[in-house]
Design a protein around this motif. Structure first.
Motif, PDB file in Angstrom:
ATOM      1  N   TYR A  92       0.845  -1.089  -0.011  1.00 43.54           N
ATOM      2  CA  TYR A  92       0.145   0.196  -0.041  1.00 43.54           C
ATOM      3  C   TYR A  92       0.848   1.249  -0.038  1.00 43.54           C
ATOM      4  N   GLY A  93       2.104   1.144  -0.038  1.00 42.72           N
ATOM      5  CA  GLY A  93       3.103   2.264  -0.177  1.00 42.72           C
ATOM      6  C   GLY A  93       3.389   3.012   1.176  1.00 42.72           C
ATOM      7  N   LYS A  94       2.882   2.286   2.164  1.00 40.42           N
ATOM      8  CA  LYS A  94       3.176   2.812   3.483  1.00 40.42           C
ATOM      9  C   LYS A  94       4.505   2.857   4.339  1.00 40.42           C
ATOM     10  N   ARG A  95       5.084   1.446   4.045  1.00 43.39           N
ATOM     11  CA  ARG A  95       6.468   1.340   4.568  1.00 43.39           C
ATOM     12  C   ARG A  95       7.197   0.461   3.778  1.00 43.39           C
ATOM     13  N   ASN A  96       8.646   0.183   4.051  1.00 43.17           N
ATOM     14  CA  ASN A  96       9.147  -0.863   3.524  1.00 43.17           C
ATOM     15  C   ASN A  96       8.970  -2.155   4.011  1.00 43.17           C
ATOM     16  N   LYS A  97       9.359  -3.228   3.310  1.00 42.90           N
ATOM     17  CA  LYS A  97       9.080  -4.472   3.771  1.00 42.90           C
ATOM     18  C   LYS A  97      10.079  -4.745   5.091  1.00 42.90           C
ATOM     19  N   LEU A  98       9.860  -5.657   6.045  1.00 42.30           N
ATOM     20  CA  LEU A  98      10.702  -5.918   7.174  1.00 42.30           C
ATOM     21  C   LEU A  98      11.883  -6.106   6.782  1.00 42.30           C
ATOM     22  N   HIS A  99      13.081  -5.231   7.294  1.00 45.03           N
ATOM     23  CA  HIS A  99      14.558  -5.332   6.965  1.00 45.03           C
ATOM     24  C   HIS A  99      15.259  -5.721   7.852  1.00 45.03           C
ATOM     25  N   ILE A 100      15.423  -7.041   8.012  1.00 39.98           N
ATOM     26  CA  ILE A 100      16.538  -7.210   9.355  1.00 39.98           C
ATOM     27  C   ILE A 100      17.540  -8.583   8.647  1.00 39.98           C
ATOM     28  N   PRO A 101      18.505  -7.839   7.800  1.00 38.18           N
ATOM     29  CA  PRO A 101      19.286  -8.855   6.858  1.00 38.18           C
ATOM     30  C   PRO A 101      20.434  -9.297   8.046  1.00 38.18           C
ATOM     31  N   ASN A 102      20.739  -8.779   8.982  1.00 41.22           N
ATOM     32  CA  ASN A 102      21.796  -9.604   9.707  1.00 41.22           C
ATOM     33  C   ASN A 102      21.139 -11.008  10.803  1.00 41.22           C
ATOM     34  N   LEU A 103      19.880 -10.659  11.024  1.00 46.83           N
ATOM     35  CA  LEU A 103      19.173 -11.628  11.710  1.00 46.83           C
ATOM     36  C   LEU A 103      18.906 -12.899  10.570  1.00 46.83           C
ATOM     37  N   ILE A 104      18.732 -12.296   9.448  1.00 45.80           N
ATOM     38  CA  ILE A 104      18.548 -13.474   8.239  1.00 45.80           C
ATOM     39  C   ILE A 104      19.701 -14.122   7.980  1.00 45.80           C
ATOM     40  N   SER A 105      20.861 -13.477   7.964  1.00 45.05           N
ATOM     41  CA  SER A 105      22.216 -14.061   7.905  1.00 45.05           C
ATOM     42  C   SER A 105      22.531 -15.070   8.923  1.00 45.05           C
ATOM     43  N   LEU A 106      21.870 -14.866   9.960  1.00 44.09           N
ATOM     44  CA  LEU A 106      22.243 -15.938  10.976  1.00 44.09           C
ATOM     45  C   LEU A 106      21.367 -17.132  10.920  1.00 44.09           C
ATOM     46  N   GLY A 107      20.469 -17.019  10.183  1.00 45.76           N
ATOM     47  CA  GLY A 107      19.576 -18.234   9.772  1.00 45.76           C
ATOM     48  C   GLY A 107      18.051 -18.195  10.472  1.00 45.76           C
ATOM     49  N   LEU A 108      17.617 -16.899  10.713  1.00 51.24           N
ATOM     50  CA  LEU A 108      16.371 -16.806  11.160  1.00 51.24           C
ATOM     51  C   LEU A 108      15.116 -17.254  10.009  1.00 51.24           C
ATOM     52  N   GLY A 109      15.494 -16.740   8.826  1.00 51.57           N
ATOM     53  CA  GLY A 109      14.491 -17.242   7.651  1.00 51.57           C
ATOM     54  C   GLY A 109      14.429 -18.743   7.697  1.00 51.57           C
ATOM     55  N   LEU A 110      15.640 -19.285   7.669  1.00 50.97           N
ATOM     56  CA  LEU A 110      15.474 -20.700   7.492  1.00 50.97           C
ATOM     57  C   LEU A 110      15.210 -21.340   8.614  1.00 50.97           C
ATOM     58  N   SER A 111      15.283 -20.914   9.740  1.00 51.60           N
ATOM     59  CA  SER A 111      14.532 -21.583  11.065  1.00 51.60           C
ATOM     60  C   SER A 111      12.880 -21.676  10.911  1.00 51.60           C
ATOM     61  N   TYR A 112      12.550 -20.280  10.344  1.00 49.66           N
ATOM     62  CA  TYR A 112      11.075 -20.117  10.164  1.00 49.66           C
ATOM     63  C   TYR A 112      10.748 -21.255   8.990  1.00 49.66           C
ATOM     64  N   LYS A 113      11.411 -21.381   8.006  1.00 48.92           N
ATOM     65  CA  LYS A 113      11.070 -22.306   6.890  1.00 48.92           C
ATOM     66  C   LYS A 113      10.500 -23.634   7.456  1.00 48.92           C
ATOM     67  N   ILE A 160       9.603 -24.701   9.993  1.00 54.27           N
ATOM     68  CA  ILE A 160       8.552 -24.727  10.831  1.00 54.27           C
ATOM     69  C   ILE A 160       7.177 -24.597   9.811  1.00 54.27           C
ATOM     70  N   HIS A 161       7.330 -23.878   8.845  1.00 60.53           N
ATOM     71  CA  HIS A 161       6.047 -23.160   8.277  1.00 60.53           C
ATOM     72  C   HIS A 161       6.148 -23.764   6.506  1.00 60.53           C
ATOM     73  N   SER A 162       7.272 -24.319   6.167  1.00 55.42           N
ATOM     74  CA  SER A 162       7.543 -24.874   4.798  1.00 55.42           C
ATOM     75  C   SER A 162       7.625 -23.411   3.810  1.00 55.42           C
ATOM     76  N   GLU A 163       7.874 -22.548   4.429  1.00 58.82           N
ATOM     77  CA  GLU A 163       7.833 -21.179   3.248  1.00 58.82           C
ATOM     78  C   GLU A 163       8.492 -20.280   4.254  1.00 58.82           C
ATOM     79  N   PHE A 164       9.355 -19.138   3.409  1.00 56.04           N
ATOM     80  CA  PHE A 164       9.956 -18.185   4.283  1.00 56.04           C
ATOM     81  C   PHE A 164       8.997 -16.966   4.670  1.00 56.04           C
ATOM     82  N   PRO A 165       9.239 -16.138   5.619  1.00 55.01           N
ATOM     83  CA  PRO A 165       8.191 -15.025   5.938  1.00 55.01           C
ATOM     84  C   PRO A 165       7.756 -14.224   4.986  1.00 55.01           C
ATOM     85  N   ASN A 166       6.663 -13.905   4.933  1.00 54.93           N
ATOM     86  CA  ASN A 166       5.966 -13.154   3.746  1.00 54.93           C
ATOM     87  C   ASN A 166       6.867 -11.692   3.631  1.00 54.93           C
TER      88      ASN A 166
END
Length: 408
Positions: free
Chosen positions: A44-65, A67-73
């Motif tokens: 809707y043009g109100k803000r950027n997507k959630l930007h947490i590259p350092n946590l992602i580089s530590l494996g947060l997105g993969l941990s999430y996947k 559990i949920h079989s997909e990456f965070p939206n």
């Protein structure tokens, strides 16, 4: 000299657990729903997507996947440039509260049931209140109900100023909370009252995890503010924590930053650092790392995720806090030596999109970083206590009673 640095993102769950239905939390997902919210705001043009590259580089997105079989939206590149080992854990403690989560991380799961004040009105037993009033020599109280900390000040703060009666309230957690004006009632008087209530609860066999002093300032409901002088009077851990083992078996040090000291009732802590707000908590943690001169555990709780954003169901505030935390991470990562182990985790969930204002029963992430180590998936851990067992092995301590070592 070895160091283990544990950063606890208070309430940062990553999806409801198998037993979440017992807590009416099935479908809760703190991380996922925050990311989804930010993605919708982006569309809707109100803000950027959630930007947490350092946590992602530590494996947060993969941990999430896992559990949920997909990456965070809305979060991309979750499987690129991974530098840490990653996984997630279920809780075996009976509750979803702060103390249960922290104790289990330290190797002491809460397998008994806490007592709770379940009635939303007239929450505290009459006999208990009479004992408190008599012992404290106070003529009356306000509240005696379930409430959030901000709402009860709106309802009763001005009346408290007029009467000087303390405000007693609770929630679905095992807590007895007392709010008083920091200047009119007095901070010292508030602490003494909370200490007295803690003593009376213990003497009368109430297993209430925490009595919490909630001081505030301001003179009318539109400008009441809770101060940083909150203090928790907690029950001591029911068994030996990994921190105590480090002190007794290797004469090591345990440094608590933020509210950690109160959560463990000071047990197994050799140095307490008071700090408030994520920026100060981070800088205090960095100072603690630099000052270590023996085998050490440094424990920091980032409470604002829970108390300021999660409980108040402020999704945008929670997202902004995550991005601020992530932005500060590189300053800490560059201090980690080959002898150190960094662990980033949580103690429970508090989904800001969920019904009500309580914690949510969720998996917690376990992100582990050692300099120059190859990243691996550490799997689904069946208890938070795997963290303590890993620390015990790392320092060559005797084994904990619960948990299995994580091989990284």
């Amino acid at each position: 000299m070895k160091k283990v640095i544990i950063l606890i993102l208070d309430s940062f769950g990553i999806g409801s657990t198998e037993d979440s239905y017992k807590f009416s939390d099935h479908g809760s997902n703190t991380f996922g729903h925050i990311s989804q919210f930010c993605h919708m705001q982006y569309l809707y043009g109100k803000r950027n997507k959630l930007h947490i590259p350092n946590l992602i580089s530590l494996g947060l997105g993969l941990s999430y996947k896992y559990i949920h079989s997909e990456f965070p939206n809305g979060i991309n590149n979750c499987n690129k440039n991974i530098i840490g080992s990653y996984g997630y854990a279920s809780e075996i403690s009976s509750g979803k509260d702060t103390i249960s989560g922290h104790w289990e991380i330290a190797g002491v799961p809460v397998l008994f049931n806490w007592d709770y004040f379940k009635s939303t009105e007239n929450s505290f037993p009459k006999v208990l209140l009479e004992k408190i009033l008599f012992s404290a020599k106070i003529k009356g109280i306000l509240g005696n109900c379930h409430s959030s900390g901000t709402e009860i000040l709106e309802y009763l703060g001005e009346k408290h100023i007029k009467t000087k009666y303390p405000i007693f309230y609770t929630s679905s957690d095992s807590v007895f909370q007392i709010a008083c004006h920091e200047h009119i009632f007095g901070l010292k008087n508030l602490y003494e009252l909370c200490y007295l209530v803690r003593k009376i609860l213990d003497e009368n066999n109430y297993k209430i995890a925490r009595v919490i002093a909630r001081p505030f300032i301001g003179y009318e409901k539109r400008n009441f503010i809770r101060t940083n002088n909150r203090k928790d009077f907690a029950i001591p851990p029911s068994d030996i924590t990994v921190m105590e083992k480090l002190i007794t078996e290797r004469q090591g040090s345990v440094i608590s930053v933020g509210k950690i000291f109160d959560i463990y009732s000071g047990v197994g802590i050799t140095k307490k650092i008071q700090a408030y707000g994520s920026k100060n908590l981070f800088s205090s943690t960095i100072s603690a790392i630099k000052s270590c001169n023996k085998d050490s555990i440094i424990l920091t709780n980032f409470v604002d995720f829970d108390s300021v954003w999660g409980h108040r169901r402020d999704v945008l505030g929670y997202a902004n806090e995550l991005e601020k935390f992530d932005e500060m991470l590189p300053n800490l990562l560059k201090l980690i030596t080959k002898q150190d182990l960094l662990i980033i985790t949580a103690d429970h969930g508090c989904d800001p999109t969920w019904i009500g204002t309580d914690h949510t029963r969720e998996y917690i992430p376990i992100l582990m970083y050692k300099k120059n180590n190859l990243p691996i998936f550490i799997g689904h851990r069946k208890t938070f206590a795997d963290i303590s067992q890993t620390i015990a092995k790392y320092f060559c301590l005797s084994k904990m009673n619960y948990g299995k070592e994580i091989i990284i």
